[in-house]
Enzyme design. Structure first.
Site, short mmCIF file in Angstrom:
data_model
loop_
_atom_site.label_atom_id
_atom_site.label_comp_id
_atom_site.label_asym_id
_atom_site.label_seq_id
_atom_site.Cartn_x
_atom_site.Cartn_y
_atom_site.Cartn_z
N TRP A 25 38.33 21.24 -11.24
CA TRP A 25 39.04 20.81 -12.44
C TRP A 25 38.16 19.88 -13.27
O TRP A 25 37.24 19.24 -12.76
CB TRP A 25 40.37 20.16 -12.10
CG TRP A 25 40.34 18.92 -11.26
CD1 TRP A 25 40.17 18.84 -9.92
CD2 TRP A 25 40.52 17.57 -11.73
NE1 TRP A 25 40.21 17.53 -9.51
CE2 TRP A 25 40.43 16.73 -10.59
CE3 TRP A 25 40.74 17.01 -12.98
CZ2 TRP A 25 40.55 15.34 -10.69
CZ3 TRP A 25 40.86 15.63 -13.08
CH2 TRP A 25 40.78 14.81 -11.94
N GLU A 58 50.34 13.09 -0.21
CA GLU A 58 49.06 13.72 -0.53
C GLU A 58 47.95 13.15 0.34
O GLU A 58 47.89 11.94 0.59
CB GLU A 58 48.75 13.49 -2.01
CG GLU A 58 47.49 14.15 -2.51
CD GLU A 58 47.31 13.95 -4.01
OE1 GLU A 58 46.18 14.14 -4.48
OE2 GLU A 58 48.29 13.60 -4.70
N GLU A 87 37.83 14.80 -2.31
CA GLU A 87 37.39 15.14 -3.66
C GLU A 87 35.90 14.85 -3.80
O GLU A 87 35.37 13.91 -3.18
CB GLU A 87 38.18 14.38 -4.74
CG GLU A 87 39.59 14.92 -4.93
CD GLU A 87 40.26 14.34 -6.15
OE1 GLU A 87 40.59 15.10 -7.07
OE2 GLU A 87 40.48 13.11 -6.16
#
Length: 368
Positions: free
Chosen positions: A178, A86, A90
């Site tokens: 999210w 990954e 963010e």
């Protein structure tokens, strides 16, 4: 890839692994708006995740983004492989001058890999172009064409495990919003996300949802004639449970399932013919029921809007609860606030893959 409509975005419950049918799969509600796509998060939902239907094995990816804002609201732009390698951007909604960066090797929760790119102009009010440049030797994170952070592979050697703890396997591009600050999440996650999310905020009252805006996305695969990093076939297959870049085979294995009951080891598995077993009750996507018949279905549609409106969007497979789930979405609940447990799809370790080509990780190639 232009992001001026949702014609090439397909609900995750209808996708069977054919990248010619869609550019993106979605859980949640992406909406067209003013020539861009909104990633929406209605009150008490898990938000929206888009994941590319093609994989890149090193290369460059750019995304033009306006992040969301507010305590507990997290926007993400990441690369994620089927074995949890990954690379992250963010943004926490209370820190609109900071882009957080991170990377993980096979989902191992090492929280020392993060780094911030600071002194940005307001990431919610203004468009910025974020870029990940990923090669076998290093990762670079850029904002508006300026390098903000570099991670050399040579600095990631793990002498104990005798390996490079460096992202190295074919990955999909994911974009999401999210609820890091949902009250059901662990305190560490809530604190990292800027505090508890306000589900009665002005954004929710006015528009019916929090949202991030996504403009054009550019994906350029790594240019090489020899592995690692080739893209000469139509799929990638892991040949060894170590799942490192020297175990990836770039070939022509099929990527298309007959139904969402299929896996990489049984791609022709279909729904039972018995009248007593209806397709609407089968668990055909991890965390989702009622995936429908063995067809790619129709791409997600929507009426273009000139401004965000006060109507809460109709869900397209998203959870009605923002607590952690195993579905295709940004899951929460990491007590350390790391995105290693904020994946856009439920993944399995080793030879595991996603519902798009499970178990042997047959991945659709990006043709350039």
């Amino acid at each position: 890839m232009p992001m001026d409509n949702t014609d090439r975005i397909l609900d995750v419950s209808k996708y069977l692994g054919d990248p010619t049918k869609a550019d993106w799969v979605a859980q949640g509600t992406p909406l067209p708006h003013a020539g861009n796509v909104l990633l929406t998060m209605p009150a008490h939902s898990a938000g929206t995740v888009l994941a590319s239907t093609v994989y890149m094995w090193y290369g460059n990816v750019k995304a033009k983004i306006k992040t969301s804002h507010g305590a507990g609201v997290v926007t993400a732009f990441i690369l994620l492989s089927d074995v949890k390698d990954e690379i992250d951007f963010e943004w926490v909604g209370t820190e609109l001058d900071i882009a957080q960066t991170n990377y993980y090797f096979q989902g191992i929760p090492d929280y020392t890999h993060s780094g911030n790119i600071t002194s940005l102009s307001n990431t919610n009010d203004e468009w910025h172009t974020y870029e990940i440049r990923w090669t076998p030797d290093k990762i670079e994170w850029l904002v508006d064409d300026k390098v903000g952070r570099t991670q050399q592979k040579s600095d990631t050697w793990n002498a104990t495990a005798n390996r490079w703890d460096f992202p190295q396997t074919p990955s999909r591009v994911q974009l999401s919003i999210w609820p890091g600050g949902d009250e059901k999440n662990a305190k560490g996650t809530v604190d990292w996300a800027g505090g508890l999310i306000d589900w009665e905020s002005d954004d929710i009252k006015k528009n019916g949802y929090y949202y991030a805006s996504v403009g054009e996305i550019t994906i350029d695969c790594y240019k090489t004639d020899t592995a690692p990093g080739t893209n000469s076939g139509k799929s990638y297959v892991y040949k060894d449970a170590r799942a490192t870049n020297n175990t990836v085979e770039d070939g022509d294995a099929n990527t298309i399932l007959k139904s969402l009951l299929g896996t990489g080891l049984d791609m022709d598995k279909d729904y039972p013919k018995s009248s007593s077993a209806t397709q609407t009750t089968h668990e055909v996507i991890p965390g989702l029921s009622g995936g429908g018949p063995g067809t790619n279905g129709q791409a997600a549609a929507g009426t273009d809007a000139t401004t965000p409106n006060g109507n809460t969007p109709t869900g397209t497979g998203g959870s009605s609860n923002a607590a952690c789930t195993a579905g295709f979405q940004q899951v929460c609940g990491n007590d350390n606030g790391s995105s290693s447990e904020s994946q856009g799809a439920r993944q399995e370790r080793g030879l595991g893959a996603s519902a798009f080509a499970a178990l042997v990780a047959v991945a659709g190639m990006l043709w350039l």
